[in-house]
Design a protein around this motif. Structure first.
Motif, PDB file in Angstrom:
ATOM      1  N   ALA A 150       0.839  -1.198   0.000  1.00 52.99           N
ATOM      2  CA  ALA A 150       0.000   0.000   0.000  1.00 52.99           C
ATOM      3  C   ALA A 150       0.876   1.252   0.000  1.00 52.99           C
ATOM      4  O   ALA A 150       1.927   1.304   0.636  1.00 52.99           O
ATOM      5  CB  ALA A 150      -0.911   0.009   1.220  1.00 52.99           C
ATOM      6  N   ALA A 151       0.431   2.268  -0.718  1.00 52.81           N
ATOM      7  CA  ALA A 151       1.152   3.535  -0.773  1.00 52.81           C
ATOM      8  C   ALA A 151       0.890   4.356   0.489  1.00 52.81           C
ATOM      9  O   ALA A 151      -0.056   4.087   1.243  1.00 52.81           O
ATOM     10  CB  ALA A 151       0.705   4.327  -2.000  1.00 52.81           C
ATOM     11  N   SER A 152       1.699   5.356   0.728  1.00 50.57           N
ATOM     12  CA  SER A 152       1.467   6.280   1.830  1.00 50.57           C
ATOM     13  C   SER A 152       0.115   6.951   1.644  1.00 50.57           C
ATOM     14  O   SER A 152      -0.212   7.420   0.547  1.00 50.57           O
ATOM     15  CB  SER A 152       2.574   7.337   1.864  1.00 50.57           C
ATOM     16  OG  SER A 152       2.339   8.274   2.886  1.00 50.57           O
ATOM     17  N   GLY A 153      -0.687   6.963   2.695  1.00 50.64           N
ATOM     18  CA  GLY A 153      -2.025   7.531   2.624  1.00 50.64           C
ATOM     19  C   GLY A 153      -3.093   6.579   2.124  1.00 50.64           C
ATOM     20  O   GLY A 153      -4.266   6.942   2.051  1.00 50.64           O
ATOM     21  N   ALA A 154      -2.710   5.341   1.775  1.00 50.09           N
ATOM     22  CA  ALA A 154      -3.663   4.375   1.237  1.00 50.09           C
ATOM     23  C   ALA A 154      -4.775   4.078   2.233  1.00 50.09           C
ATOM     24  O   ALA A 154      -4.549   3.954   3.438  1.00 50.09           O
ATOM     25  CB  ALA A 154      -2.953   3.080   0.859  1.00 50.09           C
ATOM     26  N   LEU A 155      -5.983   3.943   1.714  1.00 42.98           N
ATOM     27  CA  LEU A 155      -7.157   3.599   2.513  1.00 42.98           C
ATOM     28  C   LEU A 155      -7.305   2.090   2.583  1.00 42.98           C
ATOM     29  O   LEU A 155      -7.225   1.398   1.559  1.00 42.98           O
ATOM     30  CB  LEU A 155      -8.416   4.203   1.888  1.00 42.98           C
ATOM     31  CG  LEU A 155      -9.750   3.826   2.541  1.00 42.98           C
ATOM     32  CD1 LEU A 155      -9.874   4.467   3.912  1.00 42.98           C
ATOM     33  CD2 LEU A 155     -10.918   4.225   1.641  1.00 42.98           C
ATOM     34  N   PHE A 156      -7.523   1.560   3.787  1.00 41.84           N
ATOM     35  CA  PHE A 156      -7.828   0.143   3.996  1.00 41.84           C
ATOM     36  C   PHE A 156      -9.279   0.021   4.457  1.00 41.84           C
ATOM     37  O   PHE A 156      -9.695   0.729   5.383  1.00 41.84           O
ATOM     38  CB  PHE A 156      -6.928  -0.460   5.069  1.00 41.84           C
ATOM     39  CG  PHE A 156      -5.543  -0.803   4.616  1.00 41.84           C
ATOM     40  CD1 PHE A 156      -5.146  -2.126   4.485  1.00 41.84           C
ATOM     41  CD2 PHE A 156      -4.620   0.194   4.333  1.00 41.84           C
ATOM     42  CE1 PHE A 156      -3.857  -2.455   4.081  1.00 41.84           C
ATOM     43  CE2 PHE A 156      -3.329  -0.113   3.928  1.00 41.84           C
ATOM     44  CZ  PHE A 156      -2.941  -1.436   3.792  1.00 41.84           C
ATOM     45  N   VAL A 157     -10.026  -0.881   3.834  1.00 44.06           N
ATOM     46  CA  VAL A 157     -11.379  -1.221   4.283  1.00 44.06           C
ATOM     47  C   VAL A 157     -11.468  -2.743   4.291  1.00 44.06           C
ATOM     48  O   VAL A 157     -11.555  -3.376   3.235  1.00 44.06           O
ATOM     49  CB  VAL A 157     -12.474  -0.626   3.381  1.00 44.06           C
ATOM     50  CG1 VAL A 157     -13.854  -0.913   3.977  1.00 44.06           C
ATOM     51  CG2 VAL A 157     -12.287   0.871   3.188  1.00 44.06           C
TER      52      VAL A 157
END
Length: 213
Positions: A150-157
């Motif tokens: 995941a990139a910096s700032g990536a959203l996880f749901v």
């Protein structure tokens, strides 16, 4: 064995009883072609729609990694709300074959979430998953690799079976991520809708939503 009899055998109890990646792949190889009808529709399975709704509300964007994509139910629900690039990753080639037919993925990759993922660091702007962190499937050990890609700032749901959140160590794992994540929040939700006619109809899940630093 008739298809009807086969579908009776391929139920939640069978899914919850698998213990190894090989057993998991074998189960879904048999179930893939009828999964959407014999399970998702028949049980009013609402997890994918809930993930897509949170993704939309939190401003999720692509490229998206759908971890444990199955037949593509989450990507379908996301695509109904907005257009973004989505990649599927799943242990079952048969499930991915069904997902491919829906035309909602940029690419589809077969592999095991409990191992090293075949993606470069920081590849994804969001990571979503529904129904993967549950009995007999994937535990919190997979979160490290998902964080890596995941990139910096990536959203996880991510959804987690509620009864496993503490007992399998998900709560502790999220707590251990500490300063690596922010905007962490959880909500308990029903896994199935009002139309569910199955023994697990009242089961609950947890949606964990956060961002990577």
């Amino acid at each position: 064995m008739t298809q009807e009899k086969e579908d009776e055998r391929l139920d939640l109890e069978a899914a919850y009883s698998v213990r190894t990646p090989a057993e998991n792949a074998a189960l879904y190889a048999s179930w893939a072609k009828t999964y959407d009808e014999s399970f998702a529709a028949a049980s009013d399975y609402v997890f994918p729609q809930q993930v897509a709704q949170v993704f939309h509300e939190q401003g999720g964007h692509g490229p998206v990694l759908d971890a444990g994509a199955g037949t593509g139910l989450v990507a379908e629900a996301i695509a109904a709300r907005k257009t973004c690039l989505i990649d599927a990753f799943d242990i079952s080639s048969a499930m991915l074959s069904v997902a491919r037919s829906k035309g909602v993925y940029r690419k589809l990759v077969q592999g095991d979430l409990t191992g090293k993922l075949p993606f470069a660091n920081g590849s994804y702007g969001s990571v979503v998953s529904a129904g993967t962190f549950t009995h007999g499937h994937v535990g919190p050990e997979a979160l490290g690799e998902l964080m890596r890609v995941a990139a910096s700032g990536a959203l996880f749901v991510l959804t987690i079976k509620a009864e496993l959140y503490e007992t399998r160590g998900f709560g502790a794992k999220f707590g251990g991520l500490g300063a690596q994540i922010y905007d962490f929040q959880t909500q308990e939700v029903p896994i199935y809708g009002a139309g569910a006619q199955i023994s697990h109809a009242l089961d609950a899940g947890v949606i964990a939503c956060f961002r990577k630093v």
